[in-house]
Design a protein around this motif. Sequence first.
Motif, PDB file in Angstrom:
ATOM      1  N   SER A  61       0.823  -1.214   0.000  1.00 40.22           N
ATOM      2  CA  SER A  61       0.000   0.000   0.000  1.00 40.22           C
ATOM      3  C   SER A  61       0.848   1.252   0.000  1.00 40.22           C
ATOM      4  O   SER A  61       0.447   2.262  -0.554  1.00 40.22           O
ATOM      5  N   PHE A  62       2.029   1.179   0.618  1.00 42.24           N
ATOM      6  CA  PHE A  62       2.920   2.335   0.586  1.00 42.24           C
ATOM      7  C   PHE A  62       3.385   2.595  -0.848  1.00 42.24           C
ATOM      8  O   PHE A  62       3.408   3.737  -1.306  1.00 42.24           O
ATOM      9  N   LEU A  63       3.725   1.535  -1.563  1.00 42.46           N
ATOM     10  CA  LEU A  63       4.135   1.684  -2.963  1.00 42.46           C
ATOM     11  C   LEU A  63       2.990   2.264  -3.792  1.00 42.46           C
ATOM     12  O   LEU A  63       3.208   3.156  -4.617  1.00 42.46           O
ATOM     13  N   VAL A  73      10.303   6.962  -8.055  1.00 45.80           N
ATOM     14  CA  VAL A  73      11.586   6.421  -7.587  1.00 45.80           C
ATOM     15  C   VAL A  73      11.530   4.895  -7.710  1.00 45.80           C
ATOM     16  O   VAL A  73      10.512   4.287  -7.345  1.00 45.80           O
ATOM     17  N   PRO A  74      12.576   4.262  -8.227  1.00 45.37           N
ATOM     18  CA  PRO A  74      12.586   2.796  -8.302  1.00 45.37           C
ATOM     19  C   PRO A  74      12.458   2.181  -6.907  1.00 45.37           C
ATOM     20  O   PRO A  74      13.029   2.683  -5.938  1.00 45.37           O
ATOM     21  N   VAL A  75      11.688   1.096  -6.834  1.00 41.35           N
ATOM     22  CA  VAL A  75      11.447   0.401  -5.567  1.00 41.35           C
ATOM     23  C   VAL A  75      11.785  -1.067  -5.747  1.00 41.35           C
ATOM     24  O   VAL A  75      11.335  -1.700  -6.708  1.00 41.35           O
ATOM     25  N   LEU A  76      12.563  -1.582  -4.823  1.00 39.53           N
ATOM     26  CA  LEU A  76      12.867  -3.006  -4.775  1.00 39.53           C
ATOM     27  C   LEU A  76      12.157  -3.558  -3.549  1.00 39.53           C
ATOM     28  O   LEU A  76      12.427  -3.126  -2.426  1.00 39.53           O
ATOM     29  N   MET A  77      11.208  -4.472  -3.768  1.00 42.04           N
ATOM     30  CA  MET A  77      10.454  -5.056  -2.667  1.00 42.04           C
ATOM     31  C   MET A  77      11.298  -6.151  -2.023  1.00 42.04           C
ATOM     32  O   MET A  77      11.878  -6.979  -2.724  1.00 42.04           O
ATOM     33  N   ARG A  96      -1.213  -6.095 -10.328  1.00 43.17           N
ATOM     34  CA  ARG A  96      -2.463  -5.872 -11.043  1.00 43.17           C
ATOM     35  C   ARG A  96      -2.997  -4.471 -10.800  1.00 43.17           C
ATOM     36  O   ARG A  96      -3.586  -3.859 -11.673  1.00 43.17           O
ATOM     37  N   ILE A  97      -2.789  -3.953  -9.596  1.00 47.17           N
ATOM     38  CA  ILE A  97      -3.324  -2.624  -9.243  1.00 47.17           C
ATOM     39  C   ILE A  97      -2.411  -1.507  -9.744  1.00 47.17           C
ATOM     40  O   ILE A  97      -2.867  -0.529 -10.309  1.00 47.17           O
ATOM     41  N   ILE A  98      -1.109  -1.645  -9.537  1.00 48.22           N
ATOM     42  CA  ILE A  98      -0.168  -0.562  -9.814  1.00 48.22           C
ATOM     43  C   ILE A  98       0.115  -0.442 -11.302  1.00 48.22           C
ATOM     44  O   ILE A  98       0.283   0.636 -11.823  1.00 48.22           O
ATOM     45  N   TRP A  99       0.157  -1.531 -12.018  1.00 47.58           N
ATOM     46  CA  TRP A  99       0.491  -1.472 -13.445  1.00 47.58           C
ATOM     47  C   TRP A  99      -0.770  -1.499 -14.184  1.00 47.58           C
ATOM     48  O   TRP A  99      -1.218  -1.575 -15.099  1.00 47.58           O
TER      49      TRP A  99
END
Length: 99
Positions: A61-63, A73-77, A96-99
């Motif tokens: 949810s933060f992403l 900003v690039p994010v590495l989970m 599915r939600i973010i892209w």
Amino acid sequence: MKTILIVDDEPAARYGLRRALESKYRIAEADSAETAREALMREQPDLVLLDVVMPGQSGISFLQWMREQGNDVPVLMVFGAGQCETAWKRCNWALRIIW
């Protein structure tokens, strides 16, 4: 020097990541999504290492919040051992939600 923001509720995880990266990068840390919001604005990192499973607001949810704010900003989970199944399910849902 490039800055990496480590967001993880586990102090040992933050410590290990910091020790592995601090010789080549400036490291900022946050122990929750709430403190990460402040650090994101203050530190303006080049990369965020973000724990998937955290109490309160999850890394997913933060992403999603970051992207809604226009922050690219690039994010590495990242996720801890024993969290693989939970992290995998959450990441699939998030894609599915973010892209």
